[in-house]
Write a protein that holds these residues in place. Structure first.
Motif, PDB file in Angstrom:
ATOM      1  N   ASP A 144       0.962  -1.108   0.388  1.00 49.41           N
ATOM      2  CA  ASP A 144      -0.183  -0.191   0.361  1.00 49.41           C
ATOM      3  C   ASP A 144       1.082   1.327   0.130  1.00 49.41           C
ATOM      4  O   ASP A 144       1.936   1.191   0.935  1.00 49.41           O
ATOM      5  CB  ASP A 144      -0.870  -0.342   0.927  1.00 49.41           C
ATOM      6  CG  ASP A 144      -1.730  -1.428   1.001  1.00 49.41           C
ATOM      7  OD1 ASP A 144      -2.191  -1.541   0.110  1.00 49.41           O
ATOM      8  OD2 ASP A 144      -2.140  -1.692   1.991  1.00 49.41           O
ATOM      9  N   THR A 145       0.680   2.524  -0.623  1.00 47.19           N
ATOM     10  CA  THR A 145       0.932   3.722  -0.906  1.00 47.19           C
ATOM     11  C   THR A 145      -0.362   4.311   0.705  1.00 47.19           C
ATOM     12  O   THR A 145      -0.746   4.497   0.385  1.00 47.19           O
ATOM     13  CB  THR A 145       0.881   4.346  -1.978  1.00 47.19           C
ATOM     14  OG1 THR A 145       1.547   3.594  -2.376  1.00 47.19           O
ATOM     15  CG2 THR A 145       1.686   6.465  -1.887  1.00 47.19           C
ATOM     16  N   GLU A 146       0.880   4.924   1.395  1.00 48.37           N
ATOM     17  CA  GLU A 146       0.211   6.029   2.332  1.00 48.37           C
ATOM     18  C   GLU A 146       0.186   7.112   2.262  1.00 48.37           C
ATOM     19  O   GLU A 146       1.979   7.968   2.553  1.00 48.37           O
ATOM     20  CB  GLU A 146       0.605   5.237   4.171  1.00 48.37           C
ATOM     21  CG  GLU A 146      -0.113   6.087   4.954  1.00 48.37           C
ATOM     22  CD  GLU A 146       0.422   5.415   6.377  1.00 48.37           C
ATOM     23  OE1 GLU A 146      -0.479   5.813   7.817  1.00 48.37           O
ATOM     24  OE2 GLU A 146       1.082   4.661   6.872  1.00 48.37           O
ATOM     25  N   LEU A 147      -0.218   8.248   2.600  1.00 52.07           N
ATOM     26  CA  LEU A 147       0.019   9.231   2.640  1.00 52.07           C
ATOM     27  C   LEU A 147      -0.397  10.077   3.756  1.00 52.07           C
ATOM     28  O   LEU A 147      -1.361   9.738   4.488  1.00 52.07           O
ATOM     29  CB  LEU A 147      -1.226  10.739   1.362  1.00 52.07           C
ATOM     30  CG  LEU A 147      -1.094  12.060   1.570  1.00 52.07           C
ATOM     31  CD1 LEU A 147      -0.303  12.522   1.394  1.00 52.07           C
ATOM     32  CD2 LEU A 147      -2.490  12.448   1.027  1.00 52.07           C
ATOM     33  N   LEU A 148       0.155  10.783   4.424  1.00 52.75           N
ATOM     34  CA  LEU A 148       0.139  11.402   5.923  1.00 52.75           C
ATOM     35  C   LEU A 148       0.352  13.196   6.354  1.00 52.75           C
ATOM     36  O   LEU A 148       1.071  14.221   5.094  1.00 52.75           O
ATOM     37  CB  LEU A 148       1.502  10.855   7.023  1.00 52.75           C
ATOM     38  CG  LEU A 148       1.788   9.546   7.126  1.00 52.75           C
ATOM     39  CD1 LEU A 148       2.628   8.861   6.377  1.00 52.75           C
ATOM     40  CD2 LEU A 148       1.666   9.436   8.706  1.00 52.75           C
ATOM     41  N   VAL A 149      -0.848  13.619   6.206  1.00 54.17           N
ATOM     42  CA  VAL A 149      -0.194  15.067   6.187  1.00 54.17           C
ATOM     43  C   VAL A 149      -1.466  15.573   8.436  1.00 54.17           C
ATOM     44  O   VAL A 149      -1.733  14.893   8.762  1.00 54.17           O
ATOM     45  CB  VAL A 149      -1.759  15.901   5.767  1.00 54.17           C
ATOM     46  CG1 VAL A 149      -1.197  16.657   5.788  1.00 54.17           C
ATOM     47  CG2 VAL A 149      -1.848  15.616   4.600  1.00 54.17           C
ATOM     48  N   ALA A 150       0.266  16.528   8.449  1.00 54.78           N
ATOM     49  CA  ALA A 150       0.755  17.109   9.894  1.00 54.78           C
ATOM     50  C   ALA A 150      -0.076  17.708  10.288  1.00 54.78           C
ATOM     51  O   ALA A 150       0.562  19.537   9.378  1.00 54.78           O
ATOM     52  CB  ALA A 150       1.609  16.618  10.736  1.00 54.78           C
ATOM     53  N   ASN A 151      -1.306  18.127  11.314  1.00 57.27           N
ATOM     54  CA  ASN A 151      -1.225  20.065  11.070  1.00 57.27           C
ATOM     55  C   ASN A 151      -1.462  20.110  13.238  1.00 57.27           C
ATOM     56  O   ASN A 151      -1.619  19.497  13.692  1.00 57.27           O
ATOM     57  CB  ASN A 151      -3.175  19.924  10.931  1.00 57.27           C
ATOM     58  CG  ASN A 151      -4.029  21.088  11.644  1.00 57.27           C
ATOM     59  OD1 ASN A 151      -3.027  21.829  11.323  1.00 57.27           O
ATOM     60  ND2 ASN A 151      -5.140  20.922  11.667  1.00 57.27           N
ATOM     61  N   PRO A 152      -0.758  21.080  12.342  1.00 53.55           N
ATOM     62  CA  PRO A 152      -0.179  21.420  14.157  1.00 53.55           C
ATOM     63  C   PRO A 152      -1.630  21.706  15.314  1.00 53.55           C
ATOM     64  O   PRO A 152      -2.773  22.742  14.704  1.00 53.55           O
ATOM     65  CB  PRO A 152       0.653  22.932  14.537  1.00 53.55           C
ATOM     66  CG  PRO A 152       0.184  23.057  12.562  1.00 53.55           C
ATOM     67  CD  PRO A 152      -0.038  22.199  11.917  1.00 53.55           C
ATOM     68  N   VAL A 153      -1.551  21.378  16.154  1.00 54.71           N
ATOM     69  CA  VAL A 153      -2.900  22.213  17.106  1.00 54.71           C
ATOM     70  C   VAL A 153      -2.862  22.917  18.061  1.00 54.71           C
ATOM     71  O   VAL A 153      -1.479  23.314  18.785  1.00 54.71           O
ATOM     72  CB  VAL A 153      -3.125  20.797  17.868  1.00 54.71           C
ATOM     73  CG1 VAL A 153      -4.308  21.237  18.638  1.00 54.71           C
ATOM     74  CG2 VAL A 153      -3.710  19.872  16.767  1.00 54.71           C
ATOM     75  N   GLU A 154      -3.351  24.177  18.334  1.00 57.75           N
ATOM     76  CA  GLU A 154      -3.434  25.012  19.018  1.00 57.75           C
ATOM     77  C   GLU A 154      -3.214  24.368  20.736  1.00 57.75           C
ATOM     78  O   GLU A 154      -3.806  22.950  21.116  1.00 57.75           O
ATOM     79  CB  GLU A 154      -4.609  26.257  19.044  1.00 57.75           C
ATOM     80  CG  GLU A 154      -4.333  26.757  17.554  1.00 57.75           C
ATOM     81  CD  GLU A 154      -5.361  27.848  17.831  1.00 57.75           C
ATOM     82  OE1 GLU A 154      -5.550  27.742  18.649  1.00 57.75           O
ATOM     83  OE2 GLU A 154      -6.256  27.802  16.864  1.00 57.75           O
ATOM     84  N   LEU A 155      -2.340  25.034  21.230  1.00 60.47           N
ATOM     85  CA  LEU A 155      -3.062  25.183  22.605  1.00 60.47           C
ATOM     86  C   LEU A 155      -3.317  25.090  23.394  1.00 60.47           C
ATOM     87  O   LEU A 155      -4.615  24.112  24.378  1.00 60.47           O
ATOM     88  CB  LEU A 155      -1.895  26.250  24.024  1.00 60.47           C
ATOM     89  CG  LEU A 155       0.354  26.098  23.629  1.00 60.47           C
ATOM     90  CD1 LEU A 155       0.240  27.031  24.323  1.00 60.47           C
ATOM     91  CD2 LEU A 155       0.784  24.878  23.657  1.00 60.47           C
ATOM     92  N   SER A 156      -5.017  25.786  22.982  1.00 55.57           N
ATOM     93  CA  SER A 156      -6.612  25.577  22.843  1.00 55.57           C
ATOM     94  C   SER A 156      -7.093  23.860  23.160  1.00 55.57           C
ATOM     95  O   SER A 156      -8.099  23.984  23.177  1.00 55.57           O
ATOM     96  CB  SER A 156      -6.896  26.599  22.599  1.00 55.57           C
ATOM     97  OG  SER A 156      -7.122  26.001  20.807  1.00 55.57           O
ATOM     98  N   GLY A 157      -6.437  23.586  21.785  1.00 62.04           N
ATOM     99  CA  GLY A 157      -7.075  22.436  21.774  1.00 62.04           C
ATOM    100  C   GLY A 157      -7.393  22.017  20.246  1.00 62.04           C
ATOM    101  O   GLY A 157      -8.044  21.131  19.075  1.00 62.04           O
ATOM    102  N   LYS A 158      -7.626  23.718  19.535  1.00 56.60           N
ATOM    103  CA  LYS A 158      -8.010  23.331  18.019  1.00 56.60           C
ATOM    104  C   LYS A 158      -6.398  23.231  16.745  1.00 56.60           C
ATOM    105  O   LYS A 158      -5.749  23.672  16.598  1.00 56.60           O
ATOM    106  CB  LYS A 158      -8.635  24.722  17.529  1.00 56.60           C
ATOM    107  CG  LYS A 158      -9.729  25.284  18.747  1.00 56.60           C
ATOM    108  CD  LYS A 158     -10.119  26.451  18.538  1.00 56.60           C
ATOM    109  CE  LYS A 158     -11.507  26.684  19.206  1.00 56.60           C
ATOM    110  NZ  LYS A 158     -11.814  28.021  19.654  1.00 56.60           N
ATOM    111  N   GLY A 159      -7.661  23.108  16.364  1.00 61.67           N
ATOM    112  CA  GLY A 159      -5.826  22.080  14.201  1.00 61.67           C
ATOM    113  C   GLY A 159      -6.861  23.322  13.690  1.00 61.67           C
ATOM    114  O   GLY A 159      -7.830  24.201  13.768  1.00 61.67           O
ATOM    115  N   ARG A 160      -6.345  23.035  12.795  1.00 62.99           N
ATOM    116  CA  ARG A 160      -6.033  24.472  11.018  1.00 62.99           C
ATOM    117  C   ARG A 160      -7.847  24.336  10.609  1.00 62.99           C
ATOM    118  O   ARG A 160      -7.671  22.969  10.490  1.00 62.99           O
ATOM    119  CB  ARG A 160      -5.384  24.116  10.632  1.00 62.99           C
ATOM    120  CG  ARG A 160      -5.661  25.086   9.044  1.00 62.99           C
ATOM    121  CD  ARG A 160      -5.023  24.818   7.970  1.00 62.99           C
ATOM    122  NE  ARG A 160      -3.278  25.219   8.223  1.00 62.99           N
ATOM    123  CZ  ARG A 160      -3.279  26.653   7.428  1.00 62.99           C
ATOM    124  NH1 ARG A 160      -3.374  26.918   6.880  1.00 62.99           N
ATOM    125  NH2 ARG A 160      -1.570  26.828   7.808  1.00 62.99           N
TER     126      ARG A 160
END
Length: 459
Positions: free
Chosen positions: A378-394
């Motif tokens: 299989d081919t796997e795509l990974l995307v990482a999105n930083p999370v604010e200290l408040s717990g919210k992400g983009r």
């Protein structure tokens, strides 16, 4: 006897005129009273209709102007930019000023893509992001209450099954976004007979998903898009055990975390169609203001740029007293920010200066991390999105990923969203399995480039 009707008529006319005079006087007094109340509200920091004003452009092609006047709090700019990004708008110019208690913000925004903006709903969401004033007696009168501890919304489990087709996951994601349902986590799997079993952990911005009408509306919208290929749809509150799954994620291999979450800044210029790292700069100056540190940034524009900057400053507890943002037609941006620490002092510690400048450079260069790896066949795509200290992400990251893969003609075999703490930061990681197509393995760069461009808003 003939005079009686005349006297009665004249008396009636006088009564009508007197009554009309009294009504008009009451209207004027009420109007004057409301005007006085609005003026007192402004003086005391109470909310009114002028907190958020959106002015449409006079000529096509010009930006819309959003004016916000409300009590101040640390991280307010980040929260407002996040809402604007959620509605698919791009900030081309910004002006922020505050005295520490009250702020005045101007955003010039343009629409991305062909979808019309729901301006009334945008105004409502911006109002919701502004601090709620309260009457707190102090030396200076009234102060704003900062709602840092936000109540966590209830989590629901959306389960449905349907027959697979190209772009299925994006079509579903688009429906949920339009309904203001936030995807917290998703688990999608495809059976050998071509059926897809989808589990979405979602929260409702409108906080109505506990009602039957809201559930029926959601299933009906999915049915309208998926048609007869959808075989079932069910929404139920997530139990404590199921909600706990939001905190559990399959572990990432060490080799991936080491490469994907590296905090080292590149030494060499970028290759390909992406902007070079050496084309951006972040500098600090304490000589131009007696009370503030000036942060000057110059970089290439990308979708959510101002949000990424504001998010970083919010996490570092840096307050913006005055800021100016401008995006030029050649795709470059200039940002000047007069800031102070939460204790009201300049940033004078060389170590703090270096740490903040390095973090800002990294956020401008790689706000999101994208990579493709092989998982056996299989081919796997990974995307990482930083999370604010408040717990919210983009917002809208999953939407952009699925849209990019749909445009590339790539099917999704399995998808999962989880959260991981790497070093001292939390990340929202999207793991997309793309199947065992040999052509995919040979086109990793094409997938990475296509997804990255969609996330960054580059043509």
């Amino acid at each position: 006897m003939s005079l009686l009707p005349v006297e009665t008529t004249v008396g009636g006319e006088k009564q009508k005129k007197a009554s009309s005079f009294r009504r008009n006087r009451r209207k004027k007094e009420a109007k004057k009273s409301r005007k006085g109340e609005r003026e007192r509200e402004r003086e005391m920091g109470l909310p009114n209709d002028d907190v958020v004003v959106i002015r449409q452009p006079e000529r096509p092609g010009e930006p819309s102007v959003i004016t916000i006047s409300c009590p101040d709090k640390t991280g307010l700019g980040c929260d407002l930019c996040r809402v604007i990004l959620l509605f698919g708008l791009s900030i081309v110019r910004g002006d922020v000023s505050t005295d520490g208690k009250w702020c005045y913000i101007l955003f010039w925004v343009v629409e991305r893509g062909g979808e019309a903006t729901r301006w009334g709903l945008l105004k409502k969401r911006l109002l919701g992001a502004c601090p709620v004033p309260s009457l707190l007696l102090g030396i200076d009168g009234y102060f704003s209450r900062q709602l840092d501890a936000e109540q966590q919304p209830q989590v629901f489990l959306l389960k449905f099954s349907c027959y697979d087709h190209l772009g299925l996951l994006h079509d579903v994601t688009q429906v949920l976004c339009e309904l203001e349902l936030t995807i917290r986590r998703v688990n999608v799997s495809t059976t050998p007979d071509g059926r897809v079993m989808d589990l979405f952990f979602i929260t409702d911005t409108r906080e109505l998903l506990h009602t039957n009408s809201r559930k029926d509306e959601t299933c009906a919208q999915l049915k309208a898009v998926l048609g007869d290929s959808m075989t079932s749809c069910d929404i139920e509150p997530a139990s404590a055990e199921i909600a706990a799954c939001l905190q559990a994620s399959s572990s990432l291999p060490h080799s991936i975390t080491e490469e994907m979450f590296s905090v080292e800044l590149p030494d060499e210029p970028s290759t390909g169609s992406f902007p070079a790292f050496n084309s951006l700069s972040v500098t600090m100056d304490n000589s131009l203001s007696p009370a503030h540190t000036l942060i000057q940034l110059y970089c290439h524009d990308h979708k959510g740029l101002l949000y990424d900057i504001m998010r970083t400053l919010k996490d570092y507890n840096i307050q913006i007293s005055y800021g100016r943002f401008y995006a030029s037609h050649n795709g470059n941006c200039e940002i000047d920010l007069f800031v102070m620490q939460i204790d009201g002092k300049k940033i004078v510690d060389p170590n703090k200066q270096k740490a903040l400048c390095d973090r800002l450079r990294m956020e401008l260069f790689r706000p999101l991390r994208v990579m493709v790896v092989s998982r056996g066949p299989d081919t796997e795509l990974l995307v990482a999105n930083p999370v604010e200290l408040s717990g919210k992400g983009r917002p809208l990251v999953f939407y952009d990923i699925t849209f990019a893969l749909k445009m590339l003609g790539t099917r999704i075999f399995l998808a999962e969203i989880g959260r991981h703490v790497i070093g001292d930061r939390e990340w929202e990681v999207y793991r997309i399995y793309l199947g065992d197509d040999q052509e995919l393995a040979a086109s990793r760069n094409k997938i990475v480039e296509g997804v990255t461009k969609m996330l960054m808003g580059w043509d």
